[in-house]
Design a protein around this motif. Structure first.
Motif, PDB file in Angstrom:
ATOM      1  N   ALA A  27       5.521 106.034   3.508  1.00 44.46           N
ATOM      2  CA  ALA A  27       6.632 106.962   3.706  1.00 44.46           C
ATOM      3  C   ALA A  27       6.902 107.207   5.184  1.00 44.46           C
ATOM      4  O   ALA A  27       8.053 107.357   5.606  1.00 44.46           O
ATOM      5  CB  ALA A  27       6.332 108.289   3.004  1.00 44.46           C
ATOM      6  N   ALA A  28       5.848 107.231   5.997  1.00 44.43           N
ATOM      7  CA  ALA A  28       6.031 107.415   7.437  1.00 44.43           C
ATOM      8  C   ALA A  28       6.792 106.242   8.049  1.00 44.43           C
ATOM      9  O   ALA A  28       7.531 106.404   9.023  1.00 44.43           O
ATOM     10  CB  ALA A  28       4.677 107.570   8.119  1.00 44.43           C
ATOM     11  N   ALA A  29       6.638 105.041   7.480  1.00 50.39           N
ATOM     12  CA  ALA A  29       7.298 103.854   8.014  1.00 50.39           C
ATOM     13  C   ALA A  29       8.736 103.719   7.544  1.00 50.39           C
ATOM     14  O   ALA A  29       9.598 103.270   8.304  1.00 50.39           O
ATOM     15  CB  ALA A  29       6.520 102.595   7.615  1.00 50.39           C
ATOM     16  N   ALA A 162      15.076 116.038  -6.228  1.00 45.43           N
ATOM     17  CA  ALA A 162      15.902 114.888  -5.839  1.00 45.43           C
ATOM     18  C   ALA A 162      16.308 114.949  -4.374  1.00 45.43           C
ATOM     19  O   ALA A 162      16.556 113.904  -3.742  1.00 45.43           O
ATOM     20  CB  ALA A 162      17.140 114.808  -6.725  1.00 45.43           C
ATOM     21  N   ALA A 163      16.374 116.161  -3.803  1.00 48.62           N
ATOM     22  CA  ALA A 163      16.777 116.297  -2.398  1.00 48.62           C
ATOM     23  C   ALA A 163      15.787 115.608  -1.463  1.00 48.62           C
ATOM     24  O   ALA A 163      16.144 115.236  -0.334  1.00 48.62           O
ATOM     25  CB  ALA A 163      16.902 117.773  -2.038  1.00 48.62           C
ATOM     26  N   ASN A 164      14.553 115.422  -1.905  1.00 47.07           N
ATOM     27  CA  ASN A 164      13.549 114.775  -1.054  1.00 47.07           C
ATOM     28  C   ASN A 164      13.816 113.281  -0.850  1.00 47.07           C
ATOM     29  O   ASN A 164      13.159 112.651  -0.020  1.00 47.07           O
ATOM     30  CB  ASN A 164      12.155 114.960  -1.665  1.00 47.07           C
ATOM     31  N   PHE A 165      14.764 112.726  -1.616  1.00 45.72           N
ATOM     32  CA  PHE A 165      15.082 111.305  -1.470  1.00 45.72           C
ATOM     33  C   PHE A 165      16.263 111.067  -0.524  1.00 45.72           C
ATOM     34  O   PHE A 165      16.752 109.946  -0.415  1.00 45.72           O
ATOM     35  CB  PHE A 165      15.388 110.688  -2.835  1.00 45.72           C
ATOM     36  N   THR A 166      16.714 112.113   0.149  1.00 47.14           N
ATOM     37  CA  THR A 166      17.803 111.954   1.117  1.00 47.14           C
ATOM     38  C   THR A 166      17.367 112.493   2.489  1.00 47.14           C
ATOM     39  O   THR A 166      16.683 113.514   2.555  1.00 47.14           O
ATOM     40  CB  THR A 166      19.048 112.718   0.649  1.00 47.14           C
ATOM     41  N   PRO A 167      17.737 111.796   3.575  1.00 43.48           N
ATOM     42  CA  PRO A 167      18.382 110.481   3.599  1.00 43.48           C
ATOM     43  C   PRO A 167      17.421 109.416   3.074  1.00 43.48           C
ATOM     44  O   PRO A 167      16.219 109.469   3.353  1.00 43.48           O
ATOM     45  CB  PRO A 167      18.709 110.263   5.060  1.00 43.48           C
ATOM     46  N   GLY A 231       9.117 112.440  -4.285  1.00 42.38           N
ATOM     47  CA  GLY A 231       9.885 113.476  -4.966  1.00 42.38           C
ATOM     48  C   GLY A 231       9.304 114.859  -4.812  1.00 42.38           C
ATOM     49  O   GLY A 231      10.035 115.847  -4.741  1.00 42.38           O
ATOM     50  N   VAL A 232       7.975 114.956  -4.743  1.00 43.36           N
ATOM     51  CA  VAL A 232       7.324 116.264  -4.660  1.00 43.36           C
ATOM     52  C   VAL A 232       7.066 116.687  -3.220  1.00 43.36           C
ATOM     53  O   VAL A 232       7.300 117.846  -2.838  1.00 43.36           O
ATOM     54  CB  VAL A 232       5.994 116.240  -5.446  1.00 43.36           C
ATOM     55  N   LEU A 233       6.602 115.749  -2.388  1.00 47.97           N
ATOM     56  CA  LEU A 233       6.160 116.101  -1.034  1.00 47.97           C
ATOM     57  C   LEU A 233       7.176 115.760   0.042  1.00 47.97           C
ATOM     58  O   LEU A 233       7.101 116.302   1.159  1.00 47.97           O
ATOM     59  CB  LEU A 233       4.842 115.375  -0.719  1.00 47.97           C
ATOM     60  N   GLY A 234       8.110 114.846  -0.249  1.00 46.24           N
ATOM     61  CA  GLY A 234       9.052 114.409   0.777  1.00 46.24           C
ATOM     62  C   GLY A 234       8.449 113.333   1.654  1.00 46.24           C
ATOM     63  O   GLY A 234       7.241 113.059   1.612  1.00 46.24           O
ATOM     64  N   ALA A 235       9.287 112.710   2.472  1.00 44.73           N
ATOM     65  CA  ALA A 235       8.836 111.599   3.313  1.00 44.73           C
ATOM     66  C   ALA A 235       7.857 112.032   4.396  1.00 44.73           C
ATOM     67  O   ALA A 235       7.095 111.225   4.917  1.00 44.73           O
ATOM     68  CB  ALA A 235      10.036 110.903   3.946  1.00 44.73           C
ATOM     69  N   ASP A 236       7.891 113.314   4.780  1.00 45.90           N
ATOM     70  CA  ASP A 236       6.983 113.804   5.821  1.00 45.90           C
ATOM     71  C   ASP A 236       5.719 114.407   5.208  1.00 45.90           C
ATOM     72  O   ASP A 236       5.167 115.393   5.708  1.00 45.90           O
ATOM     73  CB  ASP A 236       7.691 114.829   6.701  1.00 45.90           C
TER      74      ASP A 236
END
Length: 409
Positions: A27-29, A162-167, A231-236
């Motif tokens: 996810a960091a990449a 679902a907001a965690n998949f944007t951008p 979805g739960v934690l987000g990309a960060d």
């Protein structure tokens, strides 16, 4: 051995403690688009897994990738393949120990590097004492890891947003390629199928069934962890995503649970890889790909102490140097290991194209070769590690050949 037992062994070979941290690194990449890298690596696994199953059925000697490469391209190529795996072990075991250390630090507050040193010391001591992980214990650790991953997905999935998949792709295609490079760590181990062919009650059919079952289990787990973690934690997300996912459902109790599980999983994996590497080093020495001195020590069936000592000598700077310079970069260690293991996998499927008869089997191997080489390219600059190891292997062979020639004169 039935297909179920074989599948358990194959799941253990492919599924390792790297899964405790790879969702974060991917996810960091690539951001949320890391799910595309996971999907691509799963697609890669299908022809590669089937190819190794077929190779194991046709050449059941149990020599692994180096043996296949040797049959196809000769002893120099076999030595290079052996060195790729042998050289990956000091890097990969340090990375694995640090994964356990990170989870312990998050749960108990003990320094991650200190914990990693203790895990490594315990694993080396166990190998010196000849205490290898038993088959039942390995199976227990596999069940533990599967339960941990599945439990995290089941508990956390209802909290996905679902907001965690944007951008979705903040770093573009280059980010997805970078995620694929580090994810190679989670998609090697299929060559273990080649060692199991003679163990099945119904021969090659049992091996094929076990491979298909393993593909299904791995696909469900990897897809579930990759999508749910984003979805739960987000990309960060945190560097200990399994702990964070479990915390969403069971609260702070997740920390000690995942901390203890991480130590058990990483110790089991490190102990097993050290045992295998020590024996591989002795075999390389017998084949003149290492100085002959390293083939000795330990006695029949015992641990080759000299080869194990070389692994220790190579592991210490891998751990100490990053700490002294700028702190441990787990991403770097995982990517360097991935590059070596991806090279081993690629060499195996390339050899299969030459060894398997024309037709459907060779076509599958050719597809696996193309996809493996693409995955190898995703490793990028880290390919310098297997390149250097290849030069070392060829150099040692040349020096030993000269020495043998002079002694013969």
């Amino acid at each position: 051995m039935g297909a179920g037992q074989g599948a358990a062994l194959l799941v253990g070979a492919v599924l390792g403690p790297g899964m405790l941290v790879l969702p974060h690194l991917a996810a960091a990449a690539a951001g949320p688009a890391s799910v595309l890298a996971w999907a691509g690596m799963l697609a890669l696994s299908v022809p590669v897994a089937l190819t190794f199953a077929v190779l194991g059925a046709r050449y059941p000697g149990g020599g692994g990738v180096a043996a296949f490469v040797g049959l196809a391209f000769g002893r120099h190529a076999a030595a290079v393949a052996g060195w790729w795996f042998y050289g990956a072990v000091p890097i990969g075991t340090v990375a694995g120990a640090l994964i356990g250390g990170q989870y312990v630090e998050a749960s108990l507050g003990v320094d991650a590097t200190l914990t990693a040193c203790l895990i490594l010391a315990a694993a080396f001591a166990a190998n010196v004492a000849g205490l290898r992980t038993s088959g039942r214990l390995q199976l227990g650790l596999v069940i533990l890891l599967v339960a941990l991953l599945a439990g995290a997905v089941i508990i956390a999935a209802p909290h996905a947003d679902a907001a965690n998949f944007t951008p979705f792709a903040p770093y573009g295609a280059a980010g997805v390629a970078g995620a694929a490079g580090v994810l190679m760590f989670a998609f090697v181990g299929w060559e273990a199928a080649s060692h199991l062919s003679a163990e099945f009650a119904d021969g090659k059919r049992g091996l094929l069934r076990a491979t298909v079952v393993t593909l299904a289990v791995i696909s469900v787990l990897y897809a579930g962890v990759s999508v749910t973690s984003i979805g739960v934690l987000g990309a960060d997300m945190t560097g200990v995503p399994l702990t964070a996912m479990l915390e969403t459902g069971i609260g702070p109790a997740a920390r000690p649970v995942t901390g203890v599980a991480a130590v058990l999983l990483t110790f089991g994996a490190v102990n097993t890889y050290l045992a295998g590497a020590a024996r591989l080093g002795a075999a390389l020495a017998r084949d003149n790909a290492l100085p002959g001195w390293f083939a000795k020590g330990g006695g029949p069936g015992g641990t080759p102490y000299r080869s194990l000592g070389l692994v220790l000598a190579l592991s210490v700077p891998v751990l100490v140097w990053p700490v002294l310079v700028r702190g441990v970069d787990l991403d770097l260690l995982m990517r360097a290991t991935s590059a070596c293991l991806a090279a081993v996998t690629s060499a195996g499927v390339v050899a299969a194209v030459r060894l398997l008869p024309a037709g459907r089997l060779r076509t599958t191997a050719a597809i696996g070769t193309g996809m493996s080489l693409l995955g190898l390219a995703f490793c990028g600059v880290y390919l310098v590690v297997p390149a250097v190891l290849a030069l070392v292997a060829l150099g040692v062979l040349r020096v030993n050949a000269r020495r043998s020639y002079k002694l013969g004169r």
